[in-house]
Design an enzyme around this catalytic site. Structure first.
Site, PDB file in Angstrom:
ATOM      1  N   HIS A   1       0.833  -1.204   0.000  1.00  0.00           N
ATOM      2  CA  HIS A   1       0.000   0.000   0.000  1.00  0.00           C
ATOM      3  C   HIS A   1       0.871   1.259   0.000  1.00  0.00           C
ATOM      4  O   HIS A   1       1.923   1.290   0.633  1.00  0.00           O
ATOM      5  CB  HIS A   1      -0.923   0.007   1.225  1.00  0.00           C
ATOM      6  CG  HIS A   1      -2.055  -0.957   1.095  1.00  0.00           C
ATOM      7  ND1 HIS A   1      -1.883  -2.309   1.240  1.00  0.00           N
ATOM      8  CD2 HIS A   1      -3.352  -0.756   0.812  1.00  0.00           C
ATOM      9  CE1 HIS A   1      -3.043  -2.901   1.047  1.00  0.00           C
ATOM     10  NE2 HIS A   1      -3.949  -1.990   0.784  1.00  0.00           N
ATOM     11  N   PRO A   2       0.400   2.282  -0.692  1.00  0.00           N
ATOM     12  CA  PRO A   2       1.169   3.532  -0.737  1.00  0.00           C
ATOM     13  C   PRO A   2       0.989   4.341   0.550  1.00  0.00           C
ATOM     14  O   PRO A   2      -0.001   4.169   1.271  1.00  0.00           O
ATOM     15  CB  PRO A   2       0.528   4.278  -1.914  1.00  0.00           C
ATOM     16  CG  PRO A   2      -0.902   3.819  -1.883  1.00  0.00           C
ATOM     17  CD  PRO A   2      -0.833   2.362  -1.473  1.00  0.00           C
TER      18      PRO A   2
ATOM     19  N   SER B   1      -6.799   3.602  -5.523  1.00  0.00           N
ATOM     20  CA  SER B   1      -6.193   4.453  -4.491  1.00  0.00           C
ATOM     21  C   SER B   1      -6.302   5.928  -4.851  1.00  0.00           C
ATOM     22  O   SER B   1      -6.567   6.762  -3.987  1.00  0.00           O
ATOM     23  CB  SER B   1      -4.724   4.084  -4.279  1.00  0.00           C
ATOM     24  OG  SER B   1      -4.617   2.850  -3.623  1.00  0.00           O
TER      25      SER B   1
ATOM     26  N   GLU C   1      -9.900   6.974  -4.187  1.00  0.00           N
ATOM     27  CA  GLU C   1     -10.203   6.964  -2.751  1.00  0.00           C
ATOM     28  C   GLU C   1      -9.513   8.129  -2.038  1.00  0.00           C
ATOM     29  O   GLU C   1     -10.134   8.809  -1.215  1.00  0.00           O
ATOM     30  CB  GLU C   1      -9.778   5.616  -2.148  1.00  0.00           C
ATOM     31  CG  GLU C   1     -10.642   4.465  -2.627  1.00  0.00           C
ATOM     32  CD  GLU C   1      -9.987   3.095  -2.527  1.00  0.00           C
ATOM     33  OE1 GLU C   1     -10.638   2.120  -2.946  1.00  0.00           O
ATOM     34  OE2 GLU C   1      -8.828   2.997  -2.049  1.00  0.00           O
ATOM     35  N   GLN C   2      -8.257   8.366  -2.349  1.00  0.00           N
ATOM     36  CA  GLN C   2      -7.541   9.466  -1.701  1.00  0.00           C
ATOM     37  C   GLN C   2      -8.104  10.815  -2.133  1.00  0.00           C
ATOM     38  O   GLN C   2      -8.241  11.726  -1.318  1.00  0.00           O
ATOM     39  CB  GLN C   2      -6.039   9.370  -1.956  1.00  0.00           C
ATOM     40  CG  GLN C   2      -5.404   8.198  -1.210  1.00  0.00           C
ATOM     41  CD  GLN C   2      -3.901   8.313  -1.065  1.00  0.00           C
ATOM     42  OE1 GLN C   2      -3.350   9.408  -1.016  1.00  0.00           O
ATOM     43  NE2 GLN C   2      -3.239   7.174  -0.956  1.00  0.00           N
TER      44      GLN C   2
ATOM     45  N   ALA D   1      -8.562   2.949   5.574  1.00  0.00           N
ATOM     46  CA  ALA D   1      -9.555   2.894   4.496  1.00  0.00           C
ATOM     47  C   ALA D   1     -10.217   4.266   4.419  1.00  0.00           C
ATOM     48  O   ALA D   1     -11.079   4.599   5.216  1.00  0.00           O
ATOM     49  CB  ALA D   1     -10.583   1.802   4.771  1.00  0.00           C
ATOM     50  N   VAL D   2      -9.781   5.069   3.470  1.00  0.00           N
ATOM     51  CA  VAL D   2     -10.147   6.488   3.444  1.00  0.00           C
ATOM     52  C   VAL D   2     -11.530   6.775   2.873  1.00  0.00           C
ATOM     53  O   VAL D   2     -12.035   7.883   3.031  1.00  0.00           O
ATOM     54  CB  VAL D   2      -9.101   7.343   2.687  1.00  0.00           C
ATOM     55  CG1 VAL D   2      -7.736   7.224   3.348  1.00  0.00           C
ATOM     56  CG2 VAL D   2      -9.032   6.973   1.219  1.00  0.00           C
TER      57      VAL D   2
END
Length: 165
Positions: free
Chosen positions: A68-69, A81, A84-85, A119-120
Site C-alpha cells: 500500500h502507498p 487508491s 479513494e484518496q 480505508a479512506v
C-alpha cells in the site's frame, strides 16, 4: 457492476483479472478467495478475501501491508487508491497539511516498518490525520492487527463498488 452470478461463473483467470487488484498489488489474495466460490452473497465474497488474508502467514500479510502507498504522497497510485484518496481530499492538501502527512508517514514507517493503512473512503482529511496521530503511538502488534483490519475494509469497499448486492 457485476452480478454475483457473473462472479461465480468466471473462470479462475477471469476472476483474478477482475479482482486481483482489490488487494493493492497483491493478486494472491484474489487467487486464494477464488477457491471459496461459489459465493452465496457479496458479503460471503468479501469474507473470502478477508479469510485469504487472515489465514496467510505473517510474511505474506506484511508484504500486503507494504504494497500500500503512503497516504497523501506523490507515489504512483492504483486507480482505486487515486479515487479513494481524492475522495478524502488528500489530492488537495495545503503545503502545511502535506508536510504534516509527510511527517506522520515518516514517523509511522520508522516506528512500525510499514505504511499507515487507513480505508479512506467516506473519511475526510481531518479524520484521517486524527486517526494517524492516535495510531502512531500504538504498540507494533496492535498496529499490525489494525493494518490488516484496514486492508480488509479497503477491499470491502472495492468489492462493494464492483459487485451488486
Amino acid at each position: 457492476m457485476k452480478t454475483l452470478a457473473d462472479v461465480n461463473a468466471m473462470s479462475p483467470s477471469a476472476f483474478i483479472e477482475a479482482f486481483g487488484d482489490v488487494a493493492e498489488h497483491s493478486p494472491w489474495v484474489a487467487r486464494e478467495a477464488c477457491g471459496f466460490r461459489p459465493f452465496a452473497s457479496r458479503d460471503a465474497m468479501i469474507g473470502a478475501f478477508e479469510l485469504a488474508v487472515k489465514s496467510a502467514n505473517r510474511d505474506a500479510q506484511l508484504a500486503l501491508i507494504r504494497a500500500h502507498p503512503d497516504l497523501a504522497t506523490n507515489a504512483k497510485l492504483t486507480d482505486d487508491s487515486t479515487r479513494e484518496q481524492a475522495g478524502a481530499g488528500l489530492d488537495s492538501l495545503t503545503a502545511e497539511e502535506f508536510a504534516r502527512f509527510t511527517s506522520l508517514n515518516d514517523a509511522y514507517k520508522s516506528r512500525c516498518g510499514f505504511p499507515f493503512i487507513f480505508a479512506v473512503k467516506g473519511a475526510t482529511k481531518h479524520m484521517i490525520v486524527e486517526n494517524f496521530e492516535a495510531r502512531v503511538k500504538n504498540v507494533l502488534a496492535d498496529e499490525f492487527k489494525m493494518a490488516i483490519s484496514q486492508v480488509c475494509r479497503i477491499f470491502r469497499f472495492r468489492i462493494e463498488d464492483r459487485v451488486e448486492p
